[in-house]
Design a protein around this motif. Structure first.
Motif, mmCIF file in Angstrom:
data_model
loop_
_atom_site.group_PDB
_atom_site.id
_atom_site.type_symbol
_atom_site.label_atom_id
_atom_site.label_comp_id
_atom_site.label_asym_id
_atom_site.label_seq_id
_atom_site.Cartn_x
_atom_site.Cartn_y
_atom_site.Cartn_z
ATOM 1 N N GLN A 146 0.853 -1.180 0.000
ATOM 2 C CA GLN A 146 0.000 0.000 0.000
ATOM 3 C C GLN A 146 0.891 1.234 0.000
ATOM 4 O O GLN A 146 1.810 1.348 0.809
ATOM 5 C CB GLN A 146 -0.905 0.011 1.238
ATOM 6 N N THR A 147 0.631 2.126 -0.916
ATOM 7 C CA THR A 147 1.445 3.324 -0.996
ATOM 8 C C THR A 147 1.076 4.280 0.127
ATOM 9 O O THR A 147 -0.074 4.663 0.278
ATOM 10 C CB THR A 147 1.250 4.029 -2.347
ATOM 11 N N SER A 148 2.061 4.637 0.921
ATOM 12 C CA SER A 148 1.832 5.547 2.036
ATOM 13 C C SER A 148 1.643 6.973 1.522
ATOM 14 O O SER A 148 2.320 7.392 0.579
ATOM 15 C CB SER A 148 3.036 5.506 2.982
ATOM 16 N N PRO A 149 0.726 7.717 2.136
ATOM 17 C CA PRO A 149 0.556 9.131 1.758
ATOM 18 C C PRO A 149 1.854 9.924 1.916
ATOM 19 O O PRO A 149 2.026 10.969 1.293
ATOM 20 C CB PRO A 149 -0.511 9.631 2.735
ATOM 21 N N ALA A 150 2.760 9.391 2.744
ATOM 22 C CA ALA A 150 4.029 10.087 2.984
ATOM 23 C C ALA A 150 4.825 10.248 1.698
ATOM 24 O O ALA A 150 5.618 11.196 1.565
ATOM 25 C CB ALA A 150 4.857 9.321 4.018
ATOM 26 N N VAL A 151 4.625 9.337 0.746
ATOM 27 C CA VAL A 151 5.356 9.416 -0.522
ATOM 28 C C VAL A 151 5.078 10.742 -1.219
ATOM 29 O O VAL A 151 5.933 11.290 -1.921
ATOM 30 C CB VAL A 151 4.975 8.235 -1.442
ATOM 31 N N ASN A 152 3.901 11.273 -1.004
ATOM 32 C CA ASN A 152 3.505 12.503 -1.690
ATOM 33 C C ASN A 152 4.294 13.731 -1.248
ATOM 34 O O ASN A 152 4.258 14.762 -1.927
ATOM 35 C CB ASN A 152 2.001 12.756 -1.487
ATOM 36 N N VAL A 153 4.995 13.627 -0.116
ATOM 37 C CA VAL A 153 5.773 14.781 0.338
ATOM 38 C C VAL A 153 7.095 14.887 -0.416
ATOM 39 O O VAL A 153 7.786 15.902 -0.322
ATOM 40 C CB VAL A 153 6.047 14.723 1.861
ATOM 41 N N LEU A 154 7.443 13.839 -1.144
ATOM 42 C CA LEU A 154 8.701 13.840 -1.888
ATOM 43 C C LEU A 154 8.541 14.552 -3.223
ATOM 44 O O LEU A 154 7.503 14.457 -3.878
ATOM 45 C CB LEU A 154 9.166 12.402 -2.144
ATOM 46 N N THR A 155 9.573 15.247 -3.632
ATOM 47 C CA THR A 155 9.582 15.832 -4.968
ATOM 48 C C THR A 155 9.821 14.704 -5.971
ATOM 49 O O THR A 155 10.287 13.613 -5.591
ATOM 50 C CB THR A 155 10.702 16.871 -5.113
ATOM 51 N N PRO A 156 9.515 14.915 -7.252
ATOM 52 C CA PRO A 156 9.784 13.871 -8.258
ATOM 53 C C PRO A 156 11.233 13.407 -8.236
ATOM 54 O O PRO A 156 11.515 12.213 -8.365
ATOM 55 C CB PRO A 156 9.426 14.561 -9.570
ATOM 56 N N ARG A 157 12.182 14.331 -8.059
ATOM 57 C CA ARG A 157 13.593 13.956 -8.030
ATOM 58 C C ARG A 157 13.911 13.135 -6.787
ATOM 59 O O ARG A 157 14.650 12.153 -6.846
ATOM 60 C CB ARG A 157 14.470 15.201 -8.078
ATOM 61 N N GLU A 158 13.350 13.521 -5.636
ATOM 62 C CA GLU A 158 13.591 12.769 -4.407
ATOM 63 C C GLU A 158 13.036 11.358 -4.519
ATOM 64 O O GLU A 158 13.647 10.394 -4.057
ATOM 65 C CB GLU A 158 12.979 13.494 -3.212
ATOM 66 N N ARG A 159 11.885 11.233 -5.149
ATOM 67 C CA ARG A 159 11.305 9.901 -5.343
ATOM 68 C C ARG A 159 12.196 9.072 -6.260
ATOM 69 O O ARG A 159 12.403 7.876 -6.020
ATOM 70 C CB ARG A 159 9.902 10.024 -5.931
ATOM 71 N N GLU A 160 12.748 9.699 -7.277
ATOM 72 C CA GLU A 160 13.642 9.010 -8.200
ATOM 73 C C GLU A 160 14.901 8.536 -7.471
ATOM 74 O O GLU A 160 15.369 7.413 -7.675
ATOM 75 C CB GLU A 160 14.017 9.953 -9.340
ATOM 76 N N VAL A 161 15.418 9.392 -6.598
ATOM 77 C CA VAL A 161 16.594 9.015 -5.819
ATOM 78 C C VAL A 161 16.265 7.867 -4.878
ATOM 79 O O VAL A 161 17.057 6.917 -4.733
ATOM 80 C CB VAL A 161 17.123 10.230 -5.022
ATOM 81 N N LEU A 162 15.101 7.899 -4.245
ATOM 82 C CA LEU A 162 14.685 6.810 -3.353
ATOM 83 C C LEU A 162 14.624 5.490 -4.107
ATOM 84 O O LEU A 162 15.054 4.453 -3.597
ATOM 85 C CB LEU A 162 13.323 7.127 -2.735
ATOM 86 N N GLU A 163 14.107 5.527 -5.307
ATOM 87 C CA GLU A 163 14.003 4.306 -6.103
ATOM 88 C C GLU A 163 15.377 3.741 -6.448
ATOM 89 O O GLU A 163 15.577 2.523 -6.458
ATOM 90 C CB GLU A 163 13.201 4.583 -7.376
ATOM 91 N N THR A 164 16.337 4.615 -6.709
ATOM 92 C CA THR A 164 17.684 4.129 -7.023
ATOM 93 C C THR A 164 18.407 3.647 -5.770
ATOM 94 O O THR A 164 19.188 2.696 -5.825
ATOM 95 C CB THR A 164 18.524 5.221 -7.719
ATOM 96 N N VAL A 165 18.126 4.280 -4.630
ATOM 97 C CA VAL A 165 18.674 3.784 -3.363
ATOM 98 C C VAL A 165 18.176 2.365 -3.106
ATOM 99 O O VAL A 165 18.926 1.492 -2.656
ATOM 100 C CB VAL A 165 18.266 4.711 -2.192
ATOM 101 N N ALA A 166 16.903 2.125 -3.424
ATOM 102 C CA ALA A 166 16.310 0.799 -3.220
ATOM 103 C C ALA A 166 16.932 -0.249 -4.132
ATOM 104 O O ALA A 166 16.821 -1.453 -3.869
ATOM 105 C CB ALA A 166 14.801 0.860 -3.449
ATOM 106 N N ASP A 167 17.603 0.193 -5.193
ATOM 107 C CA ASP A 167 18.316 -0.736 -6.077
ATOM 108 C C ASP A 167 19.670 -1.110 -5.500
ATOM 109 O O ASP A 167 20.402 -1.909 -6.085
ATOM 110 C CB ASP A 167 18.517 -0.116 -7.462
#
Length: 213
Positions: A145-166
């Motif tokens: 389930q996608t947490s509403p907290a994800v929405n506080v991230l900017t598109p770039r921050e979300r992109e960085v999070l995804e690469t960290v997860a890699d």
């Protein structure tokens, strides 16, 4: 950077072996050891090491209990879990409560030393890659389930999070996104702050649990 370590494992030979290995590494010193979870918490409170190598399974109070006590106390000591098994729900639970990663006990010596240094620096890359398999295995059995907290991230921050997860390092992320390493560090710091996460280990767990990977 000098790194101080405590080793918690119920097997005396394992403690002695790891201590000899780490003490032989430049800039790493072992302050003490513990044979169970209760002793691990006491030793870490007394000696305040940078890193504790924590065996998952120990008699009495296990490594997960000890990790939770150390992390919840607000201690700066970072927990690196040790396990014999590459898929271990206890380790996943430890990552969720704030452990900085885990290592297999039979990992090569240089890999263990590197992991201790990386975790001590607070830039916890989840190596070996089996950590990512662990998270993927456990989260695949739970509804994402996608947490509403994800929405506080900017598109770039979300992109960085995804690469960290890699499991990528700051240098690798910088090369992929065509930005400087310092910019990546800033984005990672912002992600952790906005999501209320302790370090990269928890960021990886968050990304998998929320369907970002």
């Amino acid at each position: 950077m000098s790194v101080t370590v405590v080793i918690a494992d119920d097997q005396a030979m394992v403690r002695a072996g790891f201590a000899a290995l780490l003490d032989a590494a430049d800039g790493v010193s072992v302050l003490g050891d513990a044979e169970d979870g209760i002793a691990a918490v006491e030793v870490c409170q007394r000696l305040r090491p940078d890193v504790v190598l924590m065996d998952v399974r120990m008699p009495g109070r296990d490594g997960l209990w000890a990790a939770q006590q150390i992390i919840s106390s607000g201690s700066s000591t970072r927990v690196l879990m040790l396990t014999t098994f590459d898929i271990d729900d206890y380790v996943y639970s430890a990552l969720r409560i704030g452990a900085s990663g885990f290592m297999l006990k039979d990992a090569p010596a240089d890999e263990l030393v590197r992991a201790v240094r990386v975790v001590a620096a607070g830039d916890a890359l989840l190596a070996p890659s089996v950590t990512k398999r662990l998270i993927a295995d456990v989260t695949s059995r739970t509804a994402k389930q996608t947490s509403p907290a994800v929405n506080v991230l900017t598109p770039r921050e979300r992109e960085v999070l995804e690469t960290v997860a890699d499991g990528k390092s700051n240098a690798e992320i910088a090369a992929e996104l065509f930005v400087s390493e310092q910019t990546v560090k800033t984005h990672v710091s912002n992600v952790l702050t906005k999501l209320g996460l302790r370090d990269r280990a928890q960021a990886v767990v968050f990304a998998y649990e929320n369907g970002l990977k």
